[in-house]
Design a protein around this motif. Structure first.
Motif, PDB file in Angstrom:
ATOM      1  N   GLY A  23      83.804 -79.176  54.072  1.00  0.00           N
ATOM      2  CA  GLY A  23      84.442 -77.922  54.441  1.00  0.00           C
ATOM      3  C   GLY A  23      85.696 -77.627  53.648  1.00  0.00           C
ATOM      4  N   GLY A  24      86.182 -78.625  52.948  1.00  0.00           N
ATOM      5  CA  GLY A  24      87.387 -78.462  52.154  1.00  0.00           C
ATOM      6  C   GLY A  24      87.103 -77.882  50.782  1.00  0.00           C
ATOM      7  N   SER A  25      88.076 -77.998  49.899  1.00  0.00           N
ATOM      8  CA  SER A  25      87.937 -77.442  48.560  1.00  0.00           C
ATOM      9  C   SER A  25      88.394 -78.445  47.513  1.00  0.00           C
ATOM     10  CB  SER A  25      88.756 -76.162  48.436  1.00  0.00           C
ATOM     11  OG  SER A  25      90.131 -76.436  48.627  1.00  0.00           O
ATOM     12  N   LEU A  26      87.963 -78.199  46.274  1.00  0.00           N
ATOM     13  CA  LEU A  26      88.399 -79.036  45.167  1.00  0.00           C
ATOM     14  C   LEU A  26      88.831 -78.158  44.011  1.00  0.00           C
ATOM     15  CD1 LEU A  26      86.205 -79.133  42.608  1.00  0.00           C
ATOM     16  CD2 LEU A  26      84.861 -80.415  44.236  1.00  0.00           C
ATOM     17  N   SER A  27      89.710 -78.707  43.205  1.00  0.00           N
ATOM     18  CA  SER A  27      90.134 -78.029  41.988  1.00  0.00           C
ATOM     19  C   SER A  27      90.084 -79.035  40.859  1.00  0.00           C
ATOM     20  CB  SER A  27      91.554 -77.482  42.137  1.00  0.00           C
ATOM     21  OG  SER A  27      91.605 -76.440  43.074  1.00  0.00           O
ATOM     22  N   LEU A  28      89.292 -78.729  39.873  1.00  0.00           N
ATOM     23  CA  LEU A  28      89.163 -79.579  38.701  1.00  0.00           C
ATOM     24  C   LEU A  28      89.697 -78.844  37.482  1.00  0.00           C
ATOM     25  CD1 LEU A  28      85.515 -80.910  39.187  1.00  0.00           C
ATOM     26  CD2 LEU A  28      87.642 -81.915  40.022  1.00  0.00           C
ATOM     27  N   SER A  29      90.198 -79.611  36.528  1.00  0.00           N
ATOM     28  CA  SER A  29      90.658 -79.050  35.261  1.00  0.00           C
ATOM     29  C   SER A  29      90.043 -79.820  34.120  1.00  0.00           C
ATOM     30  CB  SER A  29      92.180 -79.116  35.170  1.00  0.00           C
ATOM     31  OG  SER A  29      92.791 -78.337  36.170  1.00  0.00           O
ATOM     32  N   CYS A  30      89.908 -79.142  32.993  1.00  0.00           N
ATOM     33  CA  CYS A  30      89.374 -79.781  31.792  1.00  0.00           C
ATOM     34  C   CYS A  30      90.166 -79.277  30.600  1.00  0.00           C
ATOM     35  CB  CYS A  30      87.895 -79.471  31.633  1.00  0.00           C
ATOM     36  SG  CYS A  30      87.155 -80.099  30.105  1.00  0.00           S
ATOM     37  N   VAL A  31      90.839 -80.200  29.932  1.00  0.00           N
ATOM     38  CA  VAL A  31      91.588 -79.873  28.729  1.00  0.00           C
ATOM     39  C   VAL A  31      90.721 -80.187  27.515  1.00  0.00           C
ATOM     40  CG1 VAL A  31      93.679 -80.284  27.404  1.00  0.00           C
ATOM     41  CG2 VAL A  31      93.756 -80.381  29.901  1.00  0.00           C
ATOM     42  N   VAL A  32      90.598 -79.213  26.637  1.00  0.00           N
ATOM     43  CA  VAL A  32      89.708 -79.329  25.488  1.00  0.00           C
ATOM     44  C   VAL A  32      90.522 -79.363  24.203  1.00  0.00           C
ATOM     45  CG1 VAL A  32      87.753 -78.282  24.273  1.00  0.00           C
ATOM     46  CG2 VAL A  32      87.964 -78.010  26.757  1.00  0.00           C
ATOM     47  N   SER A  33      90.173 -80.268  23.312  1.00  0.00           N
ATOM     48  CA  SER A  33      90.847 -80.335  22.020  1.00  0.00           C
ATOM     49  C   SER A  33      89.829 -80.653  20.934  1.00  0.00           C
ATOM     50  CB  SER A  33      91.952 -81.386  22.045  1.00  0.00           C
ATOM     51  OG  SER A  33      91.419 -82.672  22.292  1.00  0.00           O
ATOM     52  N   GLY A  34      90.197 -80.313  19.694  1.00  0.00           N
ATOM     53  CA  GLY A  34      89.350 -80.643  18.556  1.00  0.00           C
ATOM     54  C   GLY A  34      88.331 -79.587  18.187  1.00  0.00           C
ATOM     55  N   ILE A  35      88.279 -78.494  18.939  1.00  0.00           N
ATOM     56  CA  ILE A  35      87.375 -77.382  18.618  1.00  0.00           C
ATOM     57  C   ILE A  35      88.151 -76.078  18.745  1.00  0.00           C
ATOM     58  CG2 ILE A  35      85.256 -78.545  19.349  1.00  0.00           C
ATOM     59  CD1 ILE A  35      85.384 -76.953  21.958  1.00  0.00           C
ATOM     60  N   THR A  36      87.579 -75.010  18.177  1.00  0.00           N
ATOM     61  CA  THR A  36      88.173 -73.691  18.352  1.00  0.00           C
ATOM     62  C   THR A  36      87.707 -73.156  19.704  1.00  0.00           C
ATOM     63  OG1 THR A  36      88.112 -73.342  15.958  1.00  0.00           O
ATOM     64  CG2 THR A  36      88.438 -71.399  17.347  1.00  0.00           C
ATOM     65  N   PHE A  37      88.574 -73.289  20.677  1.00  0.00           N
ATOM     66  CA  PHE A  37      88.244 -73.085  22.087  1.00  0.00           C
ATOM     67  C   PHE A  37      87.505 -71.780  22.335  1.00  0.00           C
ATOM     68  CE2 PHE A  37      88.655 -74.246  26.387  1.00  0.00           C
ATOM     69  CZ  PHE A  37      89.163 -73.203  27.156  1.00  0.00           C
ATOM     70  N   VAL A  38      87.995 -70.694  21.800  1.00  0.00           N
ATOM     71  CA  VAL A  38      87.445 -69.374  22.126  1.00  0.00           C
ATOM     72  C   VAL A  38      86.066 -69.156  21.506  1.00  0.00           C
ATOM     73  CG1 VAL A  38      89.679 -68.290  22.535  1.00  0.00           C
ATOM     74  CG2 VAL A  38      88.689 -68.260  20.241  1.00  0.00           C
ATOM     75  N   ASP A  39      85.657 -70.016  20.590  1.00  0.00           N
ATOM     76  CA  ASP A  39      84.349 -69.864  19.958  1.00  0.00           C
ATOM     77  C   ASP A  39      83.222 -70.523  20.752  1.00  0.00           C
ATOM     78  OD1 ASP A  39      85.462 -70.165  16.479  1.00  0.00           O
ATOM     79  OD2 ASP A  39      85.501 -68.483  17.893  1.00  0.00           O
ATOM     80  N   TYR A  40      83.577 -71.277  21.777  1.00  0.00           N
ATOM     81  CA  TYR A  40      82.603 -72.101  22.473  1.00  0.00           C
ATOM     82  C   TYR A  40      82.288 -71.580  23.870  1.00  0.00           C
ATOM     83  CZ  TYR A  40      82.355 -75.913  19.115  1.00  0.00           C
ATOM     84  OH  TYR A  40      82.104 -76.668  17.997  1.00  0.00           O
ATOM     85  N   ARG A  41      81.240 -72.155  24.408  1.00  0.00           N
ATOM     86  CA  ARG A  41      80.937 -72.048  25.835  1.00  0.00           C
ATOM     87  C   ARG A  41      81.334 -73.389  26.452  1.00  0.00           C
ATOM     88  NH1 ARG A  41      79.267 -68.397  22.147  1.00  0.00           N
ATOM     89  NH2 ARG A  41      77.577 -67.036  22.872  1.00  0.00           N
ATOM     90  N   ILE A  42      82.070 -73.349  27.529  1.00  0.00           N
ATOM     91  CA  ILE A  42      82.485 -74.568  28.224  1.00  0.00           C
ATOM     92  C   ILE A  42      81.817 -74.584  29.594  1.00  0.00           C
ATOM     93  CG2 ILE A  42      84.398 -75.980  29.042  1.00  0.00           C
ATOM     94  CD1 ILE A  42      84.463 -75.530  26.025  1.00  0.00           C
TER      95      ILE A  42
END
Length: 127
Positions: free
Chosen positions: A15-34
């Motif tokens: 019933g609760g919630s979660l928050s996950l984060s993912c830091v990406v490096s080494g690629i051109t972030f805006v060019d990808y699908r994550i």
């Protein structure tokens, strides 16, 4: 080197919630699908959500639709996943991953649809 570092897992009550984060490096972030994927013990890796970073278009897997929200902070090369109304069956290792492929194809293909994978973070939902 391409790196995707997921964080934010832990023990959550049903019933609760979660928050996950993912830091990406080494690629051109805006060019990808994550994407976010998860794998429960004894089960195949399942697509949770996928965002086309360039324009923010986001797709969700059937099992989380309506309960999950994916967002991105392009200045920080970071994506976030928030899930509400958690159930014990949401227990899994959650991975973030990157691809050039179409998000819908990537979500269906699971482990075969993504080019780069992070190491995962464990989420345990207690009943």
């Amino acid at each position: 080197d391409v790196q995707l570092q997921a964080s934010g897992g832990g023990l959550v009550q049903a019933g609760g919630s979660l928050s996950l984060s993912c830091v990406v490096s080494g690629i051109t972030f805006v060019d990808y699908r994550i994407g976010w994927f998860r794998q429960a013990p004894g089960k195949e890796r399942e697509g949770v959500s996928c965002m086309r970073i360039g324009d923010g278009t986001t797709y969700y897997g059937h099992s989380v639709k309506g309960r999950a929200t994916m967002s991105s902070d392009n200045a920080q090369n970071t994506v976030h996943l928030r899930m509400n109304s958690l159930k014990p069956e949401d227990t899994a290792v959650y991975y973030c991953a990157a691809t050039y492929n179409d998000c819908r194809d990537a979500l269906r293909a699971g482990i075969y649809g993504m080019l780069y994978w992070g190491r995962g973070t464990l989420v345990t939902v207690s009943s």
